[in-house]
Design an enzyme around this catalytic site. Structure first.
Site, PDB file in Angstrom:
ATOM      1  N   HIS A  14      -1.344   5.341   7.395  1.00  0.00           N
ATOM      2  CA  HIS A  14      -0.531   4.621   6.394  1.00  0.00           C
ATOM      3  C   HIS A  14       0.509   5.584   5.835  1.00  0.00           C
ATOM      4  O   HIS A  14       0.253   6.297   4.866  1.00  0.00           O
ATOM      5  CB  HIS A  14      -1.450   4.068   5.292  1.00  0.00           C
ATOM      6  CG  HIS A  14      -0.768   3.218   4.267  1.00  0.00           C
ATOM      7  ND1 HIS A  14      -1.441   2.267   3.528  1.00  0.00           N
ATOM      8  CD2 HIS A  14       0.514   3.165   3.839  1.00  0.00           C
ATOM      9  CE1 HIS A  14      -0.606   1.675   2.698  1.00  0.00           C
ATOM     10  NE2 HIS A  14       0.596   2.217   2.850  1.00  0.00           N
ATOM     11  N   HIS A  16       4.809   5.614   5.353  1.00  0.00           N
ATOM     12  CA  HIS A  16       6.140   5.005   5.528  1.00  0.00           C
ATOM     13  C   HIS A  16       7.102   6.144   5.823  1.00  0.00           C
ATOM     14  O   HIS A  16       7.262   7.040   4.986  1.00  0.00           O
ATOM     15  CB  HIS A  16       6.573   4.276   4.261  1.00  0.00           C
ATOM     16  CG  HIS A  16       5.620   3.186   3.850  1.00  0.00           C
ATOM     17  ND1 HIS A  16       5.816   1.862   4.184  1.00  0.00           N
ATOM     18  CD2 HIS A  16       4.452   3.235   3.162  1.00  0.00           C
ATOM     19  CE1 HIS A  16       4.808   1.140   3.701  1.00  0.00           C
ATOM     20  NE2 HIS A  16       3.964   1.950   3.075  1.00  0.00           N
ATOM     21  N   HIS A 194      -0.091  -4.774   3.884  1.00  0.00           N
ATOM     22  CA  HIS A 194      -0.434  -4.285   2.550  1.00  0.00           C
ATOM     23  C   HIS A 194      -1.026  -5.470   1.784  1.00  0.00           C
ATOM     24  O   HIS A 194      -0.405  -6.542   1.723  1.00  0.00           O
ATOM     25  CB  HIS A 194       0.814  -3.814   1.801  1.00  0.00           C
ATOM     26  CG  HIS A 194       1.336  -2.474   2.243  1.00  0.00           C
ATOM     27  ND1 HIS A 194       1.623  -2.183   3.545  1.00  0.00           N
ATOM     28  CD2 HIS A 194       1.628  -1.349   1.529  1.00  0.00           C
ATOM     29  CE1 HIS A 194       2.072  -0.930   3.621  1.00  0.00           C
ATOM     30  NE2 HIS A 194       2.085  -0.397   2.414  1.00  0.00           N
ATOM     31  N   GLU A 197      -3.027  -4.064  -3.273  1.00  0.00           N
ATOM     32  CA  GLU A 197      -2.561  -2.780  -3.844  1.00  0.00           C
ATOM     33  C   GLU A 197      -2.477  -2.997  -5.359  1.00  0.00           C
ATOM     34  O   GLU A 197      -3.167  -2.330  -6.133  1.00  0.00           O
ATOM     35  CB  GLU A 197      -1.210  -2.386  -3.251  1.00  0.00           C
ATOM     36  CG  GLU A 197      -0.628  -1.092  -3.826  1.00  0.00           C
ATOM     37  CD  GLU A 197       0.737  -0.718  -3.239  1.00  0.00           C
ATOM     38  OE1 GLU A 197       1.351  -1.547  -2.546  1.00  0.00           O
ATOM     39  OE2 GLU A 197       1.199   0.412  -3.508  1.00  0.00           O
ATOM     40  N   ASP A 275       0.936   7.516   2.262  1.00  0.00           N
ATOM     41  CA  ASP A 275       1.862   6.449   1.868  1.00  0.00           C
ATOM     42  C   ASP A 275       3.321   6.909   1.864  1.00  0.00           C
ATOM     43  O   ASP A 275       4.034   6.695   2.849  1.00  0.00           O
ATOM     44  CB  ASP A 275       1.448   5.874   0.500  1.00  0.00           C
ATOM     45  CG  ASP A 275       1.879   4.429   0.293  1.00  0.00           C
ATOM     46  OD1 ASP A 275       2.355   3.821   1.257  1.00  0.00           O
ATOM     47  OD2 ASP A 275       1.717   3.909  -0.834  1.00  0.00           O
ATOM     48  N   ASP A 276       3.767   7.502   0.759  1.00  0.00           N
ATOM     49  CA  ASP A 276       5.164   7.962   0.627  1.00  0.00           C
ATOM     50  C   ASP A 276       5.147   9.376   0.049  1.00  0.00           C
ATOM     51  O   ASP A 276       5.481   9.595  -1.124  1.00  0.00           O
ATOM     52  CB  ASP A 276       5.934   7.019  -0.311  1.00  0.00           C
ATOM     53  CG  ASP A 276       5.907   5.591   0.179  1.00  0.00           C
ATOM     54  OD1 ASP A 276       6.640   5.276   1.124  1.00  0.00           O
ATOM     55  OD2 ASP A 276       5.126   4.795  -0.371  1.00  0.00           O
TER      56      ASP A 276
HETATM   57  N1  ADE Z   1       6.799   0.553   0.794  1.00  0.00           N
HETATM   58  C1  ADE Z   1       6.644   1.870   0.772  1.00  0.00           C
HETATM   59  N2  ADE Z   1       5.542   2.194   0.096  1.00  0.00           N
HETATM   60  C2  ADE Z   1       4.960   1.040  -0.298  1.00  0.00           C
HETATM   61  C3  ADE Z   1       3.790   0.710  -1.012  1.00  0.00           C
HETATM   62  N3  ADE Z   1       2.949   1.628  -1.481  1.00  0.00           N
HETATM   63  N4  ADE Z   1       3.534  -0.586  -1.232  1.00  0.00           N
HETATM   64  C4  ADE Z   1       4.347  -1.519  -0.787  1.00  0.00           C
HETATM   65  N5  ADE Z   1       5.459  -1.272  -0.100  1.00  0.00           N
HETATM   66  C5  ADE Z   1       5.760   0.004   0.160  1.00  0.00           C
HETATM   67 ZN    ZN Z   2       2.329   1.655   1.894  1.00  0.00          ZN
END
Ligand code: ADE
Ligand code: ZN
Length: 332
Positions: A14, A16, A194, A197, A275-276
């Site tokens: 996971h 991005h 997703h 969350e 994630d990011d």
């Molecule tokens: N796009 C990038 N990170 C995300 C996240 N945590 N939740 C939803 N969309 C995303």
């Molecule tokens: Zn994500």
């Protein structure tokens, strides 16, 4: 234990790719492509990364992604992430990209996918890191627009293993995309989304029942339904949990309140992911280290989480066996 975390071979499921854009590269690309960004210094950018929820992050994340224009930009972005994989001992990664974030600005689908793909090919050649690519539909856009993206992806189908669903969750349930996911499944794509969350468990039930997902991204709200927990356990549907992200986006007040250990102890197939990472204060190992420091994880917990990352991946059973053996070897 921190040494163990660092030396274990891991998979990430996971991530991005646009969320791995570090401020330094953002500045470099903004200058090269003459794109205005609302910051004067790298320090300014870092100070802006103070989020109250998912949407407050997404606004900044989409603004940052505008600096990505050429195939080389997508290559450089992906290559920087691969160098982090090397550092963190990630030997397999399944990365998300958001085609619509780029095609809506006039950047061709081909530019994006080929830049990412070429960097991943080099990662395999130079470091032996295996990977696959999952394209996500932006859920704040319409299902028609997702269908358009699905069509654009068909010439590049051999490079894309699956489709996912991301962006603003609340108000955009999986049911909005039932038909396009049906079509994607017919094309042979694997399916993830997703769900849970920020939004309630009905989003996770819909992802399972309507989209027929093979993994749930995040899914931390599952704990609010006994029925769902039982089902996730029985069917061993993986959750790709992203601890740093959950803390930075205020899904949990602090690390001590994170529920990943409870999910793991209940018997769910839970994995740890970043994630990011450029926005959420750290890459994969940092997520593990934060969990270990705050949640009293045992060595077995960490090894199980790492093994789960391979079990939940879309690699062949043979490669899974090989990677799981590598984990065992690194312990001896
Ligand atoms: N796009 C990038 N990170 C995300 C996240 N945590 N939740 C939803 N969309 C995303
Ligand atoms: Zn994500």
């Amino acid at each position: 234990m921190i040494d163990l975390i660092k030396k274990l071979p891991k998979a990430e499921l996971h991530l991005h790719i646009e969320g791995s854009l570090e401020p330094e590269l953002m500045f470099k690309l903004a200058q090269k492509n003459s794109i205005e960004i609302p910051y004067n210094t790298v320090e300014d950018v870092k100070n802006a990364y103070d989020f109250s929820d998912l949407q407050s992050f997404l606004d900044i994340y989409y603004a940052g992604a505008k600096v990505l224009v050429t195939k080389q930009d997508f290559y450089d972005l992906t290559w920087e992430y691969i160098l982090k994989c090397k550092q963190d001992n990630i030997i397999h990664t399944e990365i998300f990209f958001d085609p619509q974030t780029h095609t809506a600005r006039g950047v061709a689908f081909e530019t994006v996918i080929l830049g990412i793909k070429e960097a991943l090919d080099d990662a395999k050649k130079k470091f032996g890191i295996s990977s696959s690519i999952i394209m996500c539909f932006l859920r704040h856009m319409s299902e028609d627009e997702a269908f358009k993206t699905l069509e654009e992806s068909i010439p590049f189908k051999k490079y894309i293993i699956g489709v996912g669903l991301d962006s603003s969750e609340i108000g955009h349930p999986p049911s909005k995309f039932e038909e396009v996911f049906k079509a994607a499944k017919k094309e042979g794509f694997k399916i993830v989304a997703h769900a849970g969350e920020e939004a309630d468990v009905s989003y996770i039930f819909e992802a399972l029942d309507l989209l027929k997902v093979q993994r749930i991204d995040h899914g931390v709200q599952s704990i609010k339904s006994k029925e769902l927990m039982q089902r996730l356990k029985e069917e061993q549907i993986p959750l790709t949990v992203c601890p740093n992200s959950n803390i930075e986006l205020k899904v949990f007040k602090n690390y001590k309140e994170h529920n990943i250990k409870k999910l793991l102890d209940f018997g769910l197939l839970v994995t740890v992911n970043s994630d990011d990472p450029a926005y959420f204060k750290g890459y994969l190992n940092q997520n593990f280290i934060n969990l270990y420091k705050n949640l009293d994880l045992s060595k077995d917990d960490i090894v199980n989480l790492v093994k789960n990352s391979f079990k939940a991946s879309f690699i062949s059973e043979e490669l899974k066996e090989k990677y799981l053996q590598k984990v065992d070897l690194s312990l001896s």
